[in-house]
Each structure stands twice: as C-alpha cells, then as structure tokens.
Scaffold this motif. Structure first.
Motif, PDB file in Angstrom:
ATOM      1  N   SER A 191     -21.829  44.186  15.692  1.00 11.26           N
ATOM      2  CA  SER A 191     -21.250  43.682  16.945  1.00 11.26           C
ATOM      3  C   SER A 191     -19.997  44.492  17.251  1.00 11.26           C
ATOM      4  O   SER A 191     -19.010  44.420  16.520  1.00 11.26           O
ATOM      5  CB  SER A 191     -20.918  42.188  16.846  1.00 11.26           C
ATOM      6  N   ASN A 192     -20.061  45.278  18.311  1.00  9.09           N
ATOM      7  CA  ASN A 192     -18.968  46.157  18.720  1.00  9.09           C
ATOM      8  C   ASN A 192     -18.540  45.800  20.139  1.00  9.09           C
ATOM      9  O   ASN A 192     -19.293  46.033  21.091  1.00  9.09           O
ATOM     10  CB  ASN A 192     -19.408  47.624  18.668  1.00  9.09           C
ATOM     11  N   PHE A 193     -17.351  45.246  20.271  1.00  6.67           N
ATOM     12  CA  PHE A 193     -16.868  44.800  21.573  1.00  6.67           C
ATOM     13  C   PHE A 193     -15.390  45.124  21.731  1.00  6.67           C
ATOM     14  O   PHE A 193     -14.587  44.868  20.830  1.00  6.67           O
ATOM     15  CB  PHE A 193     -17.070  43.289  21.739  1.00  6.67           C
ATOM     16  N   ASN A 194     -15.031  45.619  22.893  1.00  4.54           N
ATOM     17  CA  ASN A 194     -13.640  45.979  23.150  1.00  4.54           C
ATOM     18  C   ASN A 194     -12.690  44.806  22.972  1.00  4.54           C
ATOM     19  O   ASN A 194     -11.581  44.960  22.458  1.00  4.54           O
ATOM     20  CB  ASN A 194     -13.493  46.540  24.573  1.00  4.54           C
ATOM     21  N   TYR A 195     -13.107  43.621  23.413  1.00  2.38           N
ATOM     22  CA  TYR A 195     -12.180  42.489  23.392  1.00  2.38           C
ATOM     23  C   TYR A 195     -11.773  42.072  21.979  1.00  2.38           C
ATOM     24  O   TYR A 195     -10.799  41.335  21.804  1.00  2.38           O
ATOM     25  CB  TYR A 195     -12.764  41.301  24.158  1.00  2.38           C
ATOM     26  N   GLY A 196     -12.496  42.562  20.970  1.00  5.27           N
ATOM     27  CA  GLY A 196     -12.148  42.230  19.593  1.00  5.27           C
ATOM     28  C   GLY A 196     -10.798  42.754  19.150  1.00  5.27           C
ATOM     29  O   GLY A 196     -10.289  42.355  18.104  1.00  5.27           O
ATOM     30  N   LEU A 197     -10.195  43.645  19.944  1.00  2.36           N
ATOM     31  CA  LEU A 197      -8.856  44.139  19.623  1.00  2.36           C
ATOM     32  C   LEU A 197      -7.778  43.100  19.889  1.00  2.36           C
ATOM     33  O   LEU A 197      -6.680  43.182  19.339  1.00  2.36           O
ATOM     34  CB  LEU A 197      -8.534  45.391  20.457  1.00  2.36           C
ATOM     35  N   GLY A 198      -8.055  42.132  20.746  1.00  7.42           N
ATOM     36  CA  GLY A 198      -7.016  41.210  21.171  1.00  7.42           C
ATOM     37  C   GLY A 198      -6.189  41.810  22.293  1.00  7.42           C
ATOM     38  O   GLY A 198      -6.363  42.970  22.681  1.00  7.42           O
ATOM     39  N   ASN A 199      -5.253  41.030  22.808  1.00  7.61           N
ATOM     40  CA  ASN A 199      -4.415  41.481  23.924  1.00  7.61           C
ATOM     41  C   ASN A 199      -3.197  42.248  23.430  1.00  7.61           C
ATOM     42  O   ASN A 199      -2.786  42.129  22.278  1.00  7.61           O
ATOM     43  CB  ASN A 199      -3.935  40.279  24.740  1.00  7.61           C
ATOM     44  N   SER A 274     -10.075  44.862   8.025  1.00  4.40           N
ATOM     45  CA  SER A 274      -8.849  45.587   8.322  1.00  4.40           C
ATOM     46  C   SER A 274      -8.556  45.488   9.809  1.00  4.40           C
ATOM     47  O   SER A 274      -9.459  45.223  10.612  1.00  4.40           O
ATOM     48  CB  SER A 274      -8.993  47.061   7.931  1.00  4.40           C
ATOM     49  N   ASN A 275      -7.289  45.687  10.157  1.00  8.59           N
ATOM     50  CA  ASN A 275      -6.930  45.905  11.545  1.00  8.59           C
ATOM     51  C   ASN A 275      -6.624  47.388  11.699  1.00  8.59           C
ATOM     52  O   ASN A 275      -5.533  47.856  11.374  1.00  8.59           O
ATOM     53  CB  ASN A 275      -5.730  45.043  11.950  1.00  8.59           C
ATOM     54  N   VAL A 276      -7.624  48.115  12.153  1.00  8.39           N
ATOM     55  CA  VAL A 276      -7.504  49.558  12.273  1.00  8.39           C
ATOM     56  C   VAL A 276      -6.596  49.923  13.444  1.00  8.39           C
ATOM     57  O   VAL A 276      -5.754  50.806  13.354  1.00  8.39           O
ATOM     58  CB  VAL A 276      -8.897  50.202  12.435  1.00  8.39           C
ATOM     59  N   ASN A 277      -6.775  49.239  14.553  1.00  6.03           N
ATOM     60  CA  ASN A 277      -5.963  49.491  15.739  1.00  6.03           C
ATOM     61  C   ASN A 277      -4.802  48.496  15.758  1.00  6.03           C
ATOM     62  O   ASN A 277      -4.963  47.339  16.137  1.00  6.03           O
ATOM     63  CB  ASN A 277      -6.807  49.351  17.007  1.00  6.03           C
ATOM     64  N   LEU A 308     -14.717  49.009  19.980  1.00  9.63           N
ATOM     65  CA  LEU A 308     -15.818  49.953  20.217  1.00  9.63           C
ATOM     66  C   LEU A 308     -16.866  49.270  21.087  1.00  9.63           C
ATOM     67  O   LEU A 308     -16.971  48.049  21.111  1.00  9.63           O
ATOM     68  CB  LEU A 308     -16.449  50.398  18.897  1.00  9.63           C
ATOM     69  N   GLN A 309     -17.651  50.074  21.770  1.00  7.09           N
ATOM     70  CA  GLN A 309     -18.691  49.515  22.640  1.00  7.09           C
ATOM     71  C   GLN A 309     -20.053  50.172  22.417  1.00  7.09           C
ATOM     72  O   GLN A 309     -20.996  49.908  23.152  1.00  7.09           O
ATOM     73  CB  GLN A 309     -18.304  49.706  24.106  1.00  7.09           C
ATOM     74  N   LYS A 315     -27.161  50.342  21.132  1.00 13.21           N
ATOM     75  CA  LYS A 315     -26.837  48.975  21.535  1.00 13.21           C
ATOM     76  C   LYS A 315     -25.466  48.578  20.981  1.00 13.21           C
ATOM     77  O   LYS A 315     -25.192  48.798  19.800  1.00 13.21           O
ATOM     78  CB  LYS A 315     -27.895  47.995  21.011  1.00 13.21           C
ATOM     79  N   PRO A 316     -24.600  47.963  21.783  1.00 13.18           N
ATOM     80  CA  PRO A 316     -23.294  47.542  21.275  1.00 13.18           C
ATOM     81  C   PRO A 316     -23.390  46.431  20.242  1.00 13.18           C
ATOM     82  O   PRO A 316     -22.502  46.278  19.403  1.00 13.18           O
ATOM     83  CB  PRO A 316     -22.560  47.069  22.529  1.00 13.18           C
TER      84      PRO A 316
END
Length: 439
Positions: A191-199, A274-277, A308-309, A315-316
């Motif tokens: 599961s790769n989604f941009n929103y997983g980074l948080g705000n 981990s929190n990579v970003n 990531l997307q 497929k994301p």
C-alpha cells in the motif's frame, strides 16, 4: 436481481449527490412503518456521511438522527439529509442522548478510531445494532470489548471492511480456496499512498467556533487544538488512530486472512518500521513499514510506503496470492492471474484469467448489514473478523512503537509473550471522566 440492488445501483445519491432519485423516494413511501429500519449516524464529517448515503439509498432505511461534536458539520449534514429524503433527522451533540431514542434500530459509527469502542459498547447495551468503520477500534483490547458486547447483547455488528462484499475479492478468494493457483506459498501486500506522510507542521490555533473539542478528545489525552489533529488528519497520531497501517493495512490484510483455512490472529510478527521522510512532517505514525506474518497456511508479507504512489504490477496498492501454479493480483478495480510456465509441457500451468472494471462495494456491504438486521444472520464482517484484522495492524504498530523487531502474541491469553512494554499498549489509558467499558 432484487429491488434493493436495483435501487442502490440506480441512485444518484451513491455518486456523491445528496439528492435521492424519484424512484427511491417513491419506493420509500411504499414501505410500511413497521418494516422500516431506523438508523442514526454518529460522526458525520467524511466516511460517516458516505456510509449513511448507502443506508438511506435503501428503500426500507430511514435516518432518524445525526450526532456530532462539530455543530458546523452537524447542521450542514442535517440540512442535506433533510433535503434529500424529505425528513429532517433529529439533532444530537452527545451520543449518549441519541442512544436513548426508542425508535432507533441501529447506529453508524463514523467517528475517529479512539471513539469506536465507547460508542459501540454503549449502543449494544442500549439494544442497537452497529455498523462501525474500520479499524474496529484503536487498540487490541478495545476490539475485544466490542466483540464481547456484540455477543453478550445479541447485536448485529458489521465492521466496515467492505471488500468482503466486492466482486473482485470474492472471486479471488474463491479461486484461491478452490486450489486453482495450487499451493499458496505467500501473500504479498503493498500500500503506497502520498497521504501516509502526514501533514506539514502547523501552529496550534484557537478551537473553531461550534466545536466541542474536549468532547472530541473524549478518552484521549488532553491536548491544545491543532488542525493537524482534527478533521481529515487525526489518524496520524496514536491518540486517535494508527496511520496508514490501520487505515489501508487493515483492509488489505483482511483479504489475506480471509483465505486462510481457519482465519486466526497473528502469532509471531516481525516488523521493520521507520519514518524515512522526516522533513517538516507532523505525525506519530510511520511512513515506511515491512511486516512478516508467518501463518499456518502461508506467509503474509506486508509492504507499506507513505509518500509513494507506485507499486508492483503498476498498482499503488494490491494483494498478490502467490501459488505454485500462478499468482493472482487483485485490488478494487479487478484481478489478473499470471500463470507459471511449465517447461516440460511448454505451456502455462493454468489458464490466465482477468476481471476488470469492478468498483467500490460499500453499498453492498451496507445492504448486507441492513439485511442482517432483519434476519439476524451473521454479517459479512462480524466482530471476530474485525478483531482479527485489527490485530494484524495493531501488533506491527505496537512493535514499532516499543522498538521490537519481533513480537509473539498469545491470542488465548490476550497478551504478548515476554514484552512488558508491548502489553502496556493493549489497552489505552482513558482520560477522566471517561472509563473503559466493562462487559
């Protein structure tokens, strides 16, 4: 096909419009009062409203009340539902008062995860059936309490893992269970989604007008108001949710568990997180995780990447059931089978298959819940299934939080073996005056 299914699929309401079609309004008028299913929505901002849409698109369902601690959202939803159905729901800001309604059959819980348990248990005790969004609750222990409450009070409880009603996933499960892919070696999930980074970080602000923020926090710790912890982004903080892992992970992991011979809680769980970003991101939860679940039937391998997307097979997100004869890859839009090659026979070991163009299945999951209210049959995703799926999300999160690469869970004893820190996270500590329910 039943009238119910026809009405669901023909309704403009399901496309996001708040206007029910004339055919649905007419169908509703033909349902006797004694046959109506009266529902209420608790938590009406985003997903809660979406689930309510699917309920009131059914001819026999009537929305009698809506509850929220944000009066701005509450008043907007009451007006929208009143316009759509011709009947304005009752207005509540305290779910406990709503549960006192006598003409109420079921509640939809669309609140942040940290409220699921308190509301669901209270609803069961009040004799109401429950549709609760996933994950079932924000902790392992709370999931257990909810399952106990549904059993003790003989309530229908549907957990919002709607993929169990989706054609692509049902056909995929049937193909796996039939042995079409041969022996399943592993189930790969991503599961790769941009929103997983948080705000990005934002400063604290005044509490918005019309919001009972103390009630919104409820059993969670007292904190100053910050928009990052409120509508839409609360799930990135342990107080209220479990990040991308418990949001998308629980859906996808449920589809791996679903094909086990005897679906079970995870025993041994190995986690990398981990929190990579880390640049200017406001969150507690992790953006990157890999988790191994060695199960009796096969290995589940979960790979998560917030920010990531893209992903395997273009497929994301998706699930790959890896068998000796071929691999089946599925997500909400369909599935495809990639056969293994037999060099001796110079042919594929099985026939390739593909299903395309499938869509979301919230409407079918809701229809199943309503049908089970009437028949008292077990729904698509009963409490025990919701509890097991949630465990597969919560245990890796707990492992990451306490810095454990490996955890062993004893489901019979409902505890971790040899890790005191992990055991302390099985139940949350409720902020007074809220008290953990007792069944």
């Amino acid at each position: 096909m039943s009238n119910r299914r026809t009405f669901i699929k023909s309704s403009a309401f399901l496309a996001g419009s708040l206007a029910l079609s004339p055919s649905i309004l007419y169908a509703k008028s033909q349902v006797a009062a004694s046959d109506k299913i009266r529902v209420a929505l608790i938590g009406c901002n985003n997903m809660g409203l979406g689930i309510l849409r699917h309920h009131i698109a059914l001819p026999e369902v009537e929305c009698v009340a809506i509850c929220d601690v944000d009066q701005n959202i509450l008043d907007k939803r009451i007006a929208e539902v009143g316009t759509a159905t011709g009947k304005k729901p009752q207005r509540f800001t305290d779910f406990r008062k709503l549960l006192e309604l006598k003409d109420l059959d079921a509640v939809i819980i669309g609140t942040p995860d940290h409220w699921h348990c308190l509301i669901a248990v209270a609803a069961c005790q009040a004799g109401k059936d429950v549709y609760v969004e996933k994950p079932m609750a924000n902790s392992i222990g709370e999931c257990d309490l909810m399952a106990q409450a549904a059993s003790k009070y003989s309530r229908i409880m549907q957990v919002g893992q709607q993929q169990r009603a989706g054609q692509a996933f049902i056909e995929s499960r049937d193909l796996v269970k039939s042995g079409y892919l041969g022996k399943i070696r592993k189930v790969n999930i991503w599961s790769n989604f941009n929103y997983g980074l948080g705000n990005e970080f934002k400063p604290a602000t005044a509490i918005p007008s019309g919001v009972d923020y103390d009630f919104w926090l409820g059993p969670a710790p007292k904190r100053e108001f910050n928009p990052n912890r409120f509508h839409g982004s609360w799930r990135h903080f342990w107080d209220y949710g479990g990040g991308l892992m418990s949001d998308w992970g629980v859906h996808l992991l449920d589809m791996a568990i679903w094909v086990e011979d005897n679906p079970s809680a995870p025993g041994h769980v190995m986690t990398y997180a981990s929190n990579v970003n880390k640049e200017n991101r406001d969150r507690d939860t992790f953006d990157t995780m890999n988790v191994l679940f060695p199960k009796k039937d096969f290995l589940i391998n979960y790979d998560m990447n917030g920010g990531l997307q893209t992903g395997p097979y273009g497929k994301p997100y998706g699930i790959a059931y890896v068998g000796d004869l071929g691999t089946l890859v599925v997500n909400r839009s369909g599935y495809e089978i990639y056969p293994e090659w037999d060099p001796t026979a110079e042919a594929n070991k099985i026939e390739a298959k593909k299903l395309e163009g499938t869509t979301e299945s919230h409407n079918l999951h809701v229809a199943n819940f309503v049908e089970c209210i009437k028949t008292r049959n077990e729904p698509n995703c009963p409490p025990e299934a919701g509890r097991i799926a949630a465990l597969h999300a919560h245990i890796p999160n707990i492992a990451a939080r306490v810095g454990a690469e490996s955890l062993v869970w004893d489901d019979a004893k409902r505890k971790f073996i040899g890790n005191k820190e992990a055991n302390e996270l099985i139940f949350p500590e409720y902020r007074k005056p809220w008290v953990l329910p007792k069944i």
